[in-house]
Design a protein around this motif. Structure first.
Motif, PDB file in Angstrom:
ATOM      1  N   GLY A  34       1.323  -1.104  -0.157  1.00 44.25           N
ATOM      2  CA  GLY A  34      -0.418  -0.076  -0.374  1.00 44.25           C
ATOM      3  C   GLY A  34       0.471   1.789   0.160  1.00 44.25           C
ATOM      4  N   GLY A  35       2.262   1.120  -0.665  1.00 43.14           N
ATOM      5  CA  GLY A  35       3.122   2.439  -0.276  1.00 43.14           C
ATOM      6  C   GLY A  35       3.452   2.993   1.067  1.00 43.14           C
ATOM      7  N   ALA A  36       3.365   2.345   1.873  1.00 40.85           N
ATOM      8  CA  ALA A  36       4.090   2.186   3.671  1.00 40.85           C
ATOM      9  C   ALA A  36       5.441   2.156   2.861  1.00 40.85           C
ATOM     10  CB  ALA A  36       3.136   1.261   4.584  1.00 40.85           C
ATOM     11  N   ARG A  37       5.670   3.424   4.629  1.00 36.60           N
ATOM     12  CA  ARG A  37       7.017   3.450   4.321  1.00 36.60           C
ATOM     13  C   ARG A  37       8.083   3.030   5.878  1.00 36.60           C
ATOM     14  NH1 ARG A  37       9.134   4.479  -1.315  1.00 36.60           N
ATOM     15  NH2 ARG A  37      10.892   4.607  -0.105  1.00 36.60           N
ATOM     16  N   TYR A  38       9.275   2.335   5.958  1.00 40.80           N
ATOM     17  CA  TYR A  38       9.663   1.244   7.074  1.00 40.80           C
ATOM     18  C   TYR A  38      10.412   1.721   7.351  1.00 40.80           C
ATOM     19  CZ  TYR A  38       4.867  -1.163   6.312  1.00 40.80           C
ATOM     20  OH  TYR A  38       3.642  -1.344   7.267  1.00 40.80           O
ATOM     21  N   SER A  39      11.826   1.622   7.996  1.00 38.29           N
ATOM     22  CA  SER A  39      12.847   2.506   8.342  1.00 38.29           C
ATOM     23  C   SER A  39      13.943   1.168   8.948  1.00 38.29           C
ATOM     24  CB  SER A  39      12.390   3.299   9.838  1.00 38.29           C
ATOM     25  OG  SER A  39      12.752   4.694   8.927  1.00 38.29           O
ATOM     26  N   ALA A  40      15.121   0.998   9.115  1.00 39.57           N
ATOM     27  CA  ALA A  40      15.553   0.295  10.213  1.00 39.57           C
ATOM     28  C   ALA A  40      16.709   0.528  10.602  1.00 39.57           C
ATOM     29  CB  ALA A  40      16.179  -1.555   9.080  1.00 39.57           C
ATOM     30  N   ARG A  41      17.244  -0.332  11.495  1.00 37.22           N
ATOM     31  CA  ARG A  41      18.274   0.102  12.452  1.00 37.22           C
ATOM     32  C   ARG A  41      19.406  -0.872  12.749  1.00 37.22           C
ATOM     33  NH1 ARG A  41      17.273   4.050  17.234  1.00 37.22           N
ATOM     34  NH2 ARG A  41      17.128   5.415  15.692  1.00 37.22           N
ATOM     35  N   LEU A  42      20.323  -0.903  12.683  1.00 40.36           N
ATOM     36  CA  LEU A  42      21.558  -1.312  12.475  1.00 40.36           C
ATOM     37  C   LEU A  42      22.682  -1.066  13.805  1.00 40.36           C
ATOM     38  CD1 LEU A  42      21.095  -1.510   8.962  1.00 40.36           C
ATOM     39  CD2 LEU A  42      22.292  -3.918   9.965  1.00 40.36           C
ATOM     40  N   ASN A  43      22.462  -1.999  14.953  1.00 41.42           N
ATOM     41  CA  ASN A  43      23.752  -1.085  15.711  1.00 41.42           C
ATOM     42  C   ASN A  43      25.164  -1.944  15.979  1.00 41.42           C
ATOM     43  OD1 ASN A  43      22.076   1.181  17.390  1.00 41.42           O
ATOM     44  ND2 ASN A  43      20.450  -0.182  16.882  1.00 41.42           N
ATOM     45  N   SER A  44      25.804  -1.621  16.577  1.00 43.97           N
ATOM     46  CA  SER A  44      27.281  -2.291  17.554  1.00 43.97           C
ATOM     47  C   SER A  44      26.728  -2.685  18.484  1.00 43.97           C
ATOM     48  CB  SER A  44      28.421  -1.616  17.334  1.00 43.97           C
ATOM     49  OG  SER A  44      28.609  -0.533  17.969  1.00 43.97           O
ATOM     50  N   ASP A  45      27.394  -4.191  18.759  1.00 40.88           N
ATOM     51  CA  ASP A  45      26.997  -4.417  19.960  1.00 40.88           C
ATOM     52  C   ASP A  45      28.328  -3.584  21.349  1.00 40.88           C
ATOM     53  OD1 ASP A  45      26.166  -6.375  19.333  1.00 40.88           O
ATOM     54  OD2 ASP A  45      27.212  -7.973  18.624  1.00 40.88           O
TER      55      ASP A  45
END
Length: 559
Positions: free
Chosen positions: A189-200
């Motif tokens: 439906g065109g929804a936008r999503y984000s992502a995050r990556l982290n160091s430990d």
């Protein structure tokens, strides 16, 4: 080519006269000598040290020529305004940083420690991030933070065109590495999503770390690598399948580096494919190849070989301390080798002719040599992230006084002939020479000697030329005198040395003299020049005696 005395054909001369016997310290690559001189380099390169001298390290793996590289900043051009994309695809719009020799892989790196420091890069529409769906890519760089604030943004490519942030940020949050992909993924439906990556954990301050972000479009995989190992992973996929990544279609903002970051950046690279572990730039030097199946371990090493070094006037050292100064990373190493000889040899002399000897540590005590050559083999740490560095090589040289040359060298015509020459000289009173011997040089031209003799046949094998008086050859008149007045003849010959030189003796010495592979043999109607040196029991050789010229005449048909 003939042998000229003295011969000075090497790259480094240890300036020492026969009477100046103070120890010398010769250093290559450090101190007042900024370079190592002539070297043979295999997988090794010269780099400039901070004091202006030259160091040696493994050659870096080449990244600029990689056809997959879209953007490459190595900061080697010098001042910031000269910064260019080495892949020649992206345009550097703004470049403000401090170029510093505290680099990770080259001569220079970029230091960001002021408010105005930043690099802005404009990308063409057909390359990352592009105007449509983002395909496979990987981004990697070396970072050396010097200070952590509350939020430090290392890289930013983002916009607010639709009133909401959208883009990519790489930052530190209280020292932990954080990569945010803000509203870059499109769901149902065109929804936008984000992502995050982290160091430990937090990255160490004032220490180089390598980071990489790799994206595979077909599976939606995002992988964060830290120092060559996977640190975090995210998959942009849901029940409806993989969510494609795309930046705002009207986003023409620049890629910005170092805008609010206190630290250094080096070797920034953007490639158009997904880089798996083991492919990223953390291995900038040859890394170890380990086969867990059969347990084999292989790693390419670099090699540096010096030119052949010589002592002045060929006076050997009574002792010499050869020492290497280097920096070795954890897991990396340098192995040292040396070979010495009393005879001149070429820098590329094969191992089978003159073997290398390995040093058990970075220094060694050497004895009795005229010529020396050293070699070092450099091996990076297993991950290939750090290379050992050879900073300098030093030779502490303690000479030994040369003996006096033989006196009153002359030809004895009565014991010579068409194909033989008898030389006579005063025997040395030195006990060291009596234990050592003499060396006879000869050739076709004055001062240009193309052969030498220092051995004669004896029971038990070759013997040095130091025959006792009892074995002297006597002329006819001396034999008569010996019968009538033996005491007188003994006194007259007490300090005499004699040697009869013929082609048999020349042939006997030829295999033992690699410096003179084709010495002249005696032939009638030719002239020969002779000179003699004294050699002590440690191989230290004197200057040459007076020269004797001999004309060998063929026997006539009529007496």
């Amino acid at each position: 080519m003939g042998f000229r005395w003295p011969l000075l054909l090497v790259s480094i001369i240890l300036f020492l006269s026969a009477t100046a016997l103070s120890p010398l310290n010769i250093e290559q690559g450090g101190g007042g000598n900024r370079d190592f001189g002539r070297l043979i380099l295999h997988g090794v390169e010269r780099i400039q040290a901070r004091d202006g001298s030259v160091d040696l390290r493994l050659s870096r793996l080449q990244r600029q020529g990689d056809p997959d590289t879209m953007l490459y900043l190595d900061f080697e051009q010098g001042p910031a305004p000269l910064l260019r994309d080495q892949a020649s695809n992206y345009r550097v719009e703004q470049s403000s940083y401090i170029d510093t020799a505290d680099s990770r892989a080259g001569r220079l790196a970029a230091l960001f420690n002021r408010r105005e420091n930043r690099i802005a890069i404009r990308s063409p529409e057909e390359l990352w991030p592009g105007a449509g769906v983002v395909n496979d890519f990987s981004m990697e760089m070396w970072l050396k933070p010097v200070y952590f604030g509350r939020s430090d943004i290392v890289l930013r490519k983002a916009t607010l065109l639709d009133g909401q942030r959208r883009g990519l940020e790489i930052s530190f949050l209280e020292g932990r590495l954080q990569i945010d992909l803000i509203r870059l993924f499109e769901g149902p439906g065109g929804a936008r999503y984000s992502a995050r990556l982290n160091s430990d954990h937090s990255l160490p301050l004032r220490q180089w770390s390598h980071i990489a972000l790799a994206y595979r479009a077909a599976s939606g995989e995002l992988v964060l690598y830290l120092n060559g190992r996977e640190e975090d992973r995210f998959v942009a996929a849901g029940a409806q399948g993989v969510m494609p990544m795309s930046f705002h279609p009207e986003d023409r903002s620049s890629i910005v580096l170092g805008d609010s970051y206190a630290g250094l950046i080096d070797e920034f690279r953007l490639v158009d494919r997904f880089l798996a572990e083991g492919e990223i730039q953390a291995s900038i030097f040859p890394a170890a190849e380990i086969d867990e199946g059969d347990g084999t371990y292989a790693q390419q090493s670099g090699e540096v070989i010096s030119d052949v070094l010589s002592s002045a006037d060929h006076i050997p050292a009574a002792s010499a301390l050869l020492s290497f100064r280097s920096r070795e990373p954890t897991g990396g190493a340098i192995a040292y080798f040396v070979r010495t000889s009393m005879e001149r040899f070429a820098a590329d002399t094969p191992e089978r002719q003159l073997p290398w000897r390995r040093l058990s540590r970075s220094q060694a005590e050497l004895q009795n040599f005229r010529y020396l050559q050293w070699k070092a083999k450099l091996r990076a740490n297993p991950s290939g992230s750090e290379s050992p560095v050879l900073e300098s090589v030093a030779l502490d040289y303690s000479p030994r006084r040369a003996p006096l040359p033989p006196l009153q060298v002359q030809l004895l015509p009565e014991l010579s002939g068409p194909l033989r020459v008898c030389l006579q000289w005063e025997a040395s009173a030195s006990e060291a020479v009596q234990r050592g011997g003499y060396r006879i040089y000869y050739g076709y031209r004055s001062g240009d000697y193309s052969g030498h003799i220092d051995r004669q046949p004896a029971d038990g094998g070759p013997a040095a030329i130091r025959s006792p008086q009892a074995l002297l050859s006597l002329t006819a008149s001396e034999r008569d005198e010996q019968i009538r007045r033996p005491a007188l003849i003994r006194t007259r010959l007490a300090n005499k040395m004699r040697l009869i030189i013929d082609n048999d003796l020349i042939a006997y010495n030829t295999p033992r003299n690699p410096a003179f592979p084709r010495p002249p043999f005696l032939a009638a109607d030719r002239s020969y020049y002779f000179a003699i040196s004294a050699v002590d029991d440690r191989g230290v050789e004197s200057q040459l005696s007076n020269e004797v010229v001999v004309v060998l005449r063929a026997p006539g048909d009529i007496l």
